[in-house]
Design a protein around this motif. Structure first.
Motif, mmCIF file in Angstrom:
data_model
loop_
_atom_site.group_PDB
_atom_site.id
_atom_site.type_symbol
_atom_site.label_atom_id
_atom_site.label_comp_id
_atom_site.label_asym_id
_atom_site.label_seq_id
_atom_site.Cartn_x
_atom_site.Cartn_y
_atom_site.Cartn_z
ATOM 1 N N PHE D 52 0.860 -1.189 0.000
ATOM 2 C CA PHE D 52 0.000 0.000 0.000
ATOM 3 C C PHE D 52 0.894 1.236 0.000
ATOM 4 N N ASN D 53 1.285 1.636 -1.228
ATOM 5 C CA ASN D 53 2.243 2.729 -1.298
ATOM 6 C C ASN D 53 1.585 4.088 -1.503
ATOM 7 N N TYR D 54 0.292 4.122 -1.578
ATOM 8 C CA TYR D 54 -0.401 5.374 -1.897
ATOM 9 C C TYR D 54 -1.437 5.637 -0.828
ATOM 10 N N LEU D 55 -1.226 6.698 -0.073
ATOM 11 C CA LEU D 55 -2.211 7.074 0.936
ATOM 12 C C LEU D 55 -3.228 7.966 0.258
ATOM 13 N N ASN D 56 -4.405 7.426 0.025
ATOM 14 C CA ASN D 56 -5.363 8.190 -0.767
ATOM 15 C C ASN D 56 -5.835 9.420 -0.013
ATOM 16 N N TYR D 57 -6.363 9.194 1.158
ATOM 17 C CA TYR D 57 -6.727 10.351 1.966
ATOM 18 C C TYR D 57 -6.661 9.940 3.423
ATOM 19 N N LEU D 58 -6.731 10.923 4.237
ATOM 20 C CA LEU D 58 -6.597 10.698 5.666
ATOM 21 C C LEU D 58 -7.505 11.708 6.325
ATOM 22 N N THR D 59 -8.411 11.223 7.152
ATOM 23 C CA THR D 59 -9.298 12.181 7.790
ATOM 24 C C THR D 59 -9.747 11.622 9.132
ATOM 25 N N ALA D 60 -10.527 12.395 9.795
ATOM 26 C CA ALA D 60 -10.981 11.985 11.121
ATOM 27 C C ALA D 60 -12.453 12.316 11.258
ATOM 28 N N THR D 61 -13.112 11.619 12.174
ATOM 29 C CA THR D 61 -14.505 11.905 12.489
ATOM 30 C C THR D 61 -14.637 11.962 14.006
ATOM 31 N N ASP D 62 -15.433 12.889 14.468
ATOM 32 C CA ASP D 62 -15.667 12.986 15.907
ATOM 33 C C ASP D 62 -16.975 12.263 16.225
ATOM 34 N N TYR D 63 -16.848 11.096 16.898
ATOM 35 C CA TYR D 63 -18.060 10.352 17.263
ATOM 36 C C TYR D 63 -18.488 10.649 18.696
ATOM 37 N N GLN D 64 -18.069 11.784 19.198
ATOM 38 C CA GLN D 64 -18.402 12.230 20.556
ATOM 39 C C GLN D 64 -17.754 11.361 21.618
ATOM 40 N N THR D 65 -17.939 10.026 21.533
ATOM 41 C CA THR D 65 -17.254 9.188 22.508
ATOM 42 C C THR D 65 -15.783 9.029 22.147
ATOM 43 N N HIS D 66 -15.511 9.044 20.880
ATOM 44 C CA HIS D 66 -14.124 8.845 20.455
ATOM 45 C C HIS D 66 -13.924 9.504 19.102
ATOM 46 N N PHE D 67 -12.646 9.701 18.787
ATOM 47 C CA PHE D 67 -12.301 10.128 17.434
ATOM 48 C C PHE D 67 -11.970 8.904 16.616
ATOM 49 N N GLU D 68 -12.348 8.950 15.354
ATOM 50 C CA GLU D 68 -11.951 7.867 14.475
ATOM 51 C C GLU D 68 -11.102 8.451 13.360
ATOM 52 N N LEU D 69 -9.909 7.899 13.184
ATOM 53 C CA LEU D 69 -9.067 8.326 12.073
ATOM 54 C C LEU D 69 -9.173 7.319 10.956
ATOM 55 N N ILE D 70 -9.311 7.826 9.744
ATOM 56 C CA ILE D 70 -9.513 6.950 8.592
ATOM 57 C C ILE D 70 -8.353 7.133 7.637
ATOM 58 N N TYR D 71 -7.697 6.038 7.331
ATOM 59 C CA TYR D 71 -6.618 6.069 6.345
ATOM 60 C C TYR D 71 -7.061 5.207 5.186
ATOM 61 N N ASP D 72 -7.211 5.820 4.004
ATOM 62 C CA ASP D 72 -7.572 5.036 2.824
ATOM 63 C C ASP D 72 -6.279 4.706 2.096
ATOM 64 N N LEU D 73 -5.909 3.423 2.115
ATOM 65 C CA LEU D 73 -4.641 3.023 1.517
ATOM 66 C C LEU D 73 -4.899 2.337 0.189
ATOM 67 N N ILE D 74 -4.071 2.701 -0.790
ATOM 68 C CA ILE D 74 -4.227 2.124 -2.120
ATOM 69 C C ILE D 74 -2.881 1.592 -2.553
ATOM 70 N N SER D 75 -2.906 0.491 -3.268
ATOM 71 C CA SER D 75 -1.691 0.030 -3.919
ATOM 72 C C SER D 75 -1.851 0.289 -5.410
ATOM 73 N N ILE D 76 -0.982 1.134 -5.939
ATOM 74 C CA ILE D 76 -1.143 1.517 -7.341
ATOM 75 C C ILE D 76 -0.922 0.315 -8.248
ATOM 76 N N GLU D 77 0.118 -0.508 -7.955
ATOM 77 C CA GLU D 77 0.397 -1.596 -8.897
ATOM 78 C C GLU D 77 -0.630 -2.721 -8.816
ATOM 79 N N HIS D 78 -1.107 -3.038 -7.603
ATOM 80 C CA HIS D 78 -2.103 -4.109 -7.521
ATOM 81 C C HIS D 78 -3.523 -3.598 -7.697
ATOM 82 N N ASN D 79 -3.694 -2.296 -7.626
ATOM 83 C CA ASN D 79 -5.018 -1.693 -7.723
ATOM 84 C C ASN D 79 -5.990 -2.287 -6.704
#
Lengths: 103, 367, 164, 147, 164, 374
Positions: D52-79
């Motif tokens: 997974f050499n391509y970090l597509n995006y990275l964001t967070a959500t506040d669920y009030q009880t906790h934060f959730e961080l989202i990392y969308d990982l992509i592999s360009i060669e394997h798609n």
């Protein structure tokens, strides 16, 4: 009143003295260089004045002035190169602090 | 002359002819050579992600127009794709085709602007830019005809598009599409072999394949570096599987490659629009969706290939009428990450050209 | 009459500008005054019917030397340092004044053999003939480019970055 | 078509490499513990076959009880892609390892999260506010942010 | 790609600019010559058909920027009636959502575009200002029956027909 | 207007012989004609501003200013009025004297150049026997004004611009002067009017290479595209005049156009046979040629992007300078060895030689492989 040779020569002498004073009394290497240029100009005035009033047909004085100008240009180029080189190495262009060879 | 000189800080921007909006680069310069760059953003930050949490799903479409204001149609599309994914809605075929036509027209328009501004940054006194503007105006005419606005279209709707195209649209589009390749070739002639453009752009601002991937670059910046990655091919959305088109890639990753990729993509977009016009089916333009849309609890990420790169919307729904969280994957901002690597060590003149070749839109960077 | 007025105007301008160069604290202003000084000298040359040299004076001294001096000022950024006088200020003044008086005394007490021949209307061709004819100054003319070449090379060597 | 890898398989691999790191996995989402995030991410990036050499995006959500961080990982060669998540429960001192050393594309996105959510990335080279000015009070994308 | 460096690229480019120089300019001399704007043009004003309106407030609710303020009350027949309908065109972003939301199709975008005023207060329009009269120009946006009545838009692609 | 007549002012440096029929002799003539030339130059500059804006807008498929006066002819007047009533801003912490003097130092030499331009046979303010040398000398003063502006504005953009102007103008002066020497060799005189009189065929044919070098070098000298680095809008915003407003800015703007007109007139005089031409009166011929040259400059500006500073310097030192030397050598050999050869033979030889040399030097200028450097 007509302007004769003496006028030009006196002008030249005063200009030369000003340049001399600047060259002797200044810290800043660039200002010293400028003073030397003033002195050279003064000499040129004298040369051309002599040429004009004493041998007007010969133009020898003008030719000397021409050479002086060429040499002055060369001198400035080398002088500024030295100043910049010194500035790069010692971060100053204060002529009084450039005393590596003075013991 | 490599002199020992003091470095000094030059603020390029926020108001600078080459920063394409209110964007500031704090350049640390040694003479003309850039030692350090710090991009400073936020002059156009409107908090769209926060605003969106207070509005309903259809109302948020309006705000996507204001992200990348040079490519509003694609922003619309990316958002509605995300919402449809979240709510499980399938738009009718005709709507999908219309969306494709609009998005590709938008891509041509945005690339025209990118190339025009790049050449303007290279110092061509407005001429290429105004030629590009002429072509863009024609596209804006078409958009104006369809949705009544020239910049903020607000055309796509969740589950379709707002209105069907008027009957004079297709003939006008056909006329435009037929004339465009000639104009693009003319601009190619104007500049592609111009020696000054070549020495200014070739081997300047090289972004290697590896760093392009590592920097998460997208769109023409990534493809200019030689990575064949296009969401339309890699993860086809809408009806893109049905069209034949190429994904142009560069080889070196310099300004010139990015410029070439954009020019080639315009030709590919023309091909796509041609096919879409031929295949355009009759029928509905709007799927049946409830009057008040309440997508089920969950999250979705919908993305499309925008003109500046992968444009995605990450949506979280808590089952109410408003999105719980909306995040934009802004290609402009993420492409800018590579700016520092590209700019350090080049001269100011090249810096502006490199910046122009990345093609950002500050509305999208700051959101 | 016109020549008399012109002489005095130029003379005063030159002396004033030169004094400014050596006395001003601000180096950049000194350099600008140097330009004015050279311009005045060119005017004096014209009064001495050396028109070719006047053009050369402007071309070389203003177009090249002054500009180079200004460039050096910009590069070294020593404007804050300014142009102070060193401890030899008074001796230098005395020396300069003595020199000046001596030379002026000598000038005024010499019988100059003023020629009555009017200067030629144009000096350019005369200079050319003098410089390049066989019994003229052809040797110095040929030496001069060598000097200039050596200067250019020397300047380049001096300023070149040795680290690379 | 970008294939979403089955999260359970990835989770199993992760669990084998980094025991105790996976919190849950379903669909295309793997949730890892926040302390293990960096190791999990570098495992996903470097393991052959995943790449997974391509970090597509990275964001967070506040669920009030906790934060959730989202990392969308992509592999360009394997798609293929996977979504990596982590949850932060400490709202006051939310801290997670920076992935800038793995994917430099995370630079501005982590600064954005720091700016708008107040989540700290200690290893980040230049963690400053990105959109809002220094001295701005509060973190606007938190749900408890009062204007 | 091979680099050609004899200036042919520059020459070619200059030919292209010359070719464009003899083309028609694309400028429209605006106040004298006006183009037909789009039939669906969304100008920055609303047109309100009072007779068809049922005062349901859907438009106010659909507005993403809350520029429509609406106060309704029930009259003696328990029928909704509009007491106040203010449209702040300074806030309006011409998105057209209110027009789409209207169940009675009694609200239209206007095709007017020269709406500059000297004070911000005048941007706030009351229901009398947006009332549909003979002089108001409802647009064809989301209203096919209006659209067919309007003149066709002039397109740049069609050349300079409007200039003749 | 007697300036358009023949030899109204046979004034040499030795201003002893003067038309004495006016009261106060020499001075009345001098003052009146200086005023006439200055007014003419400023009018020309305003006309050229209008002309450039109209022509460049044609290249850019626009119309250009056409509202004020017939065909927008009064647009420059309106601009001048607007610019004069603007607030005159002097930034904080500037070197005030330098800041205020800079525009004057820039514009005076630019106008002084016109003193020796022959508008018709002998119709110049002074017909100096060192005419072309005077022009080269005087025009080198202008950059002092620009450098003063750059320094005296206390602004980093302006300072960068000042550094660029020094590097660029000093470099381009050398090929400029060398290419002029070729013309002087053929003409055998330095006087501008003499040069025109010597052109039985325009020197552009005898000196095609010299013309190209002079044209490019003078573009750089007056900072027009593609060498307009010191006011490169996209990089350093407005360059040396960034902090200037009102009248001072107007002077800089005027300087720019005066210099552009100056190079147009010089090119006309040196290479295009000046006022010579059949049928039409000489002044008209002169103006037509000047406008033609200026149109060429505008055309270049409308088409070409800007070079980078190192490329500009490389172009001067690696391309123009060697070519200028070779041109000088060829010209010298032709003048000395075959003084009686038909001019048309030399024309043919020179055109072929120029083409060969330019192609050969482009090859050398273009570096190994695909790597491009300047």
């Amino acid at each position: 009143m007509t302007i004769g040779l003496e006028h030009y020569l006196v002008l030249s002498a005063i200009l030369f003295s000003i340049g001399l004073y600047g060259a002797l009394a200044k810290h800043n290497a660039i200002v010293i260089l400028m003073s030397i240029e003033i002195m050279l100009s003064a000499v040129n005035i004298a040369l051309i004045a002599f040429s004009r009033f004493i041998v007007p047909a010969e133009l020898t004085g003008q030719i000397f002035a021409l050479f002086a100008m060429a040499v002055a240009a060369a001198e400035t180029a080398v002088g500024l190169a030295i100043i910049i080189s010194i500035y790069r190495n010692k971060e100053t262009i204060d002529a009084n602090k450039i005393d590596l060879m003075k013991w | 002359m490599a002199l020992k000189t003091e470095t000094f800080i030059l603020n390029a921007g926020p108001q600078h002819p080459s920063t394409h909006g209110v964007f500031r680069m704090r350049l640390t310069l040694d003479g003309e050579v850039i030692q350090d760059v710090e991009p400073v953003f936020g002059y156009l930050h409107r908090g769209i992600e926060k605003l969106a949490e207070g509005l309903t799903y259809p109302q948020d479409i309006v705000f996507t127009d204001r992200l990348d204001y040079l490519a509003s149609m694609t922003n619309n599309q990316a958002y509605v794709v995300a919402v449809e994914k979240l709510a499980g809605i399938q738009a009718p075929e005709r709507a999908e085709y219309l969306r494709v036509i609009m998005a590709e027209l938008m891509r041509i328009s945005s690339h025209l602007m990118a190339v025009g501004f790049l050449l303007n940054d290279l110092g061509a006194f407005l001429t290429p830019l105004l030629y590009m503007y002429r072509e863009r105006e024609k596209i804006l005419d078409l958009f104006d005809m369809v949705c009544g606005q020239r910049l903020t279209y607000n055309y796509m709707r969740i589950g379709g598009v707002s209105q069907d195209i008027p009957e004079e649209f297709i003939p006008a589009l056909k006329k435009y599409i037929d004339s465009l390749p000639g104009f693009i070739n003319e601009y190619e002639q104007l500049l592609a072999t111009n020696e000054i453009v070549l020495i200014r752009t070739k081997n300047v601002g090289i972004l290697t394949k590896e760093s392009a991937i590592n920097y998460s670059a997208a769109g023409p910046v990534l493809r200019g570096s030689g990575v064949k990655w296009d969401i339309r091919k890699a993860d086809p959305y809408s009806v893109y599987e049905r069209f034949k088109f190429e994904v142009p890639v560069g080889s070196v990753g310099d300004i010139y490659d990015r410029y070439r990729v954009r020019i080639e993509e315009m030709h590919q977009s023309i091909a796509i629009i041609r096919q879409a016009m031929e295949q355009l089916p009759q029928g509905e333009i709007q799927a049946k969706i409830p009057k008040v849309l309440r997508p089920p609890k969950g999250e979705a990420y919908g993305h499309i290939e925008g003109p500046k790169g992968e444009l995605g919307f990450y949506l979280v729904s808590d089952g109410s009428t408003n999105p719980y969280r909306l995040h934009v994957r802004p290609p402009s901002l993420i492409n800018l990450t590579a700016l520092k690597e590209l700019l350090v060590g080049v001269k100011i003149a090249d810096a502006m050209a490199i910046f122009g070749s990345i093609d950002i839109c500050v509305g999208e960077v700051d959101r | 009459m016109g020549q008399v007025i012109a002489f005095w105007v130029f003379a005063v301008a030159i002396i004033g500008a030169a004094l400014g160069v050596v006395l001003l604290k601000n180096v950049f202003r000194a350099a600008v005054l140097l330009v004015a000084c050279f311009f005045g000298v060119a005017g004096i040359f014209i009064l001495l019917s050396a028109d070719f040299l006047a053009a050369m004076q402007i071309l070389i001294y203003i177009g090249a030397i002054s500009i180079l001096v200004i460039l050096a000022i910009m590069l070294t950024r020593e404007v804050a340092f300014g142009s102070p006088s060193n401890k030899f200020q008074i001796p230098a003044f005395i020396i300069a004044a003595l020199f000046c008086t001596g030379v002026i005394w000598a000038i005024l007490n010499t019988q100059w053999q003023i020629s009555s021949v009017a200067p030629g209307a144009t000096t350019t061709s005369g200079l050319g003939v003098k410089l390049f004819s066989k019994d003229g100054f052809i040797l110095p003319v040929e030496i001069l480019p060598t000097v200039l070449l050596a200067t250019i090379l020397g300047a380049i060597v001096l300023v070149k970055d040795r680290k690379k | 078509m970008t294939t979403a890898l089955a999260a359970t398989e990835i989770a199993a691999k992760l669990e084998a490499a980094l025991p105790g790191s996976v919190v849950e996995s379903n669909g295309n989402t793997v949730v890892v513990k926040d302390v293990q995030l960096f190791r999990a991410a570098s495992y996903l990036k470097t393991t052959a076959g995943l790449d997974f050499n391509y970090l597509n995006y990275l964001t967070a959500t506040d669920y009030q009880t906790h934060f959730e961080l989202i990392y969308d990982l992509i592999s360009i060669e394997h798609n293929h892609h996977i979504i990596l998540k982590t949850r932060l429960t400490d709202r006051e001192k939310a801290t997670v390892a920076s992935v800038v050393s793995l994917w430099r594309g995370a630079d501005f996105q982590e600064r954005e999260i720091y700016d708008l959510f107040g989540i700290n990335f200690p290893e980040h080279p230049n963690l400053k506010r990105i959109f809002l000015w220094d001295g701005f009070q509060g973190y606007p994308l938190r749900k408890d942010f009062k204007h | 790609m091979k680099l050609k460096s004899y200036g042919e690229g520059i020459a070619k480019g200059m030919l292209v600019t010359m070719k464009n120089a003899i083309r028609d300019p694309i400028t429209t001399q605006y106040p004298e010559k006006r183009l037909n704007i789009s039939r669906r043009s969304r100008g920055n004003q609303l047109v309100w058909n009072k007779t068809a309106c049922i005062s349901c407030s859907m438009c106010a609710r659909a507005c993403p920027v809350n520029c429509i303020t609406m106060v309704t009350s029930r009259d003696e027949n328990k029928k909704l009636q509009m007491d106040k309908m203010d449209v702040d065109t300074g806030v309006c972003i011409s998105c057209g959502l209110c027009v789409e939301a209207c169940p009675q199709k009694c609200l239209f975008m206007s095709r007017d575009y020269e709406k500059a005023v000297y004070s911000r207060k005048k941007l706030k329009l009351t229901k009398e200002d947006i009332l549909m009269t003979d002089s108001s120009k409802p647009s064809g946006y989301y209203s096919p029956e209006n659209e067919t009545k309007l003149p066709k838009q002039t397109l740049l692609i069609d050349g300079k027909k409007w200039d003749k | 207007m007697s300036i358009l007549g023949r030899n109204v002012l046979p004034l040499t440096v030795h201003a002893s012989v003067l038309a004495p029929d006016w009261p106060w002799g020499f001075w009345s003539h001098m003052i009146i004609f200086v005023v006439i030339v200055m007014a003419f130059v400023i009018l020309m500059a305003m006309g050229f501003i209008w002309f450039e804006r109209r022509v460049i807008s044609r290249y850019q498929i626009r119309i250009g200013p056409n509202r004020i006066g017939p065909f927008g002819l009064l647009q420059p007047v309106a601009d001048v009025i607007k610019i004069l009533i603007k607030e005159d801003i002097v930034p904080l912490n500037v070197d005030k004297i330098i800041h205020l003097l800079a525009p004057a130092v820039a514009i005076i030499p630019a106008i002084m150049v016109f003193a020796v331009i022959p508008f018709s046979n002998g119709a110049s303010l002074v017909d100096l026997n060192i005419g072309i040398l005077y022009i080269v000398a005087i025009s080198s003063i202008s950059i002092v004004g620009q450098v003063m502006a750059g320094w005296g504005s206390n602004n980093k953009y302006a300072l960068i611009s000042a550094m660029r102007v020094i590097a660029q103008v000093v470099s381009y002066e050398i090929p400029l002067a060398l290419s002029i020497i070729g013309v002087v060799l053929f003409a055998g005189t330095l006087s501008m009017n003499g040069i025109v009189q010597q052109q039985s065929i325009p020197f552009i044919l005898l000196q095609p290479l010299g013309f190209i070098i002079y044209f490019l070098a003078s573009l750089a000298e007056v900072n027009r595209t593609p060498f307009d680095l010191l006011e490169a809008e996209g990089e350093i915003v407005a360059g040396y005049n960034i902090e200037y407003s009102g009248f001072k800015f107007a002077l800089f703007y005027l300087t720019e156009y005066t210099e552009a007109i100056a190079i147009s007139t010089i090119i006309t005089t040196l290479y295009l046979a000046g006022w010579k031409g059949p049928f039409l009166p000489p002044v008209l011929w002169f103006l037509i040629k000047v406008f033609a040259v200026f149109t060429l400059i505008i055309w270049v500006r409308a088409t070409l992007p800007r070079l980078r500073i190192d490329q500009v310097m490389g172009f001067a030192w690696k391309f123009l300078l060697p070519l200028a030397f070779i041109n000088l050598l060829i010209t010298g050999v032709q003048v000395v060895a075959w003084p009686d050869l038909s001019q048309w033979v030399i024309v043919a030889v020179n055109i072929v030689l120029s083409a060969v040399l330019i192609v050969a030097f482009s090859r050398m200028f273009r570096t190994k492989g695909d790597k491009v450097e300047a």
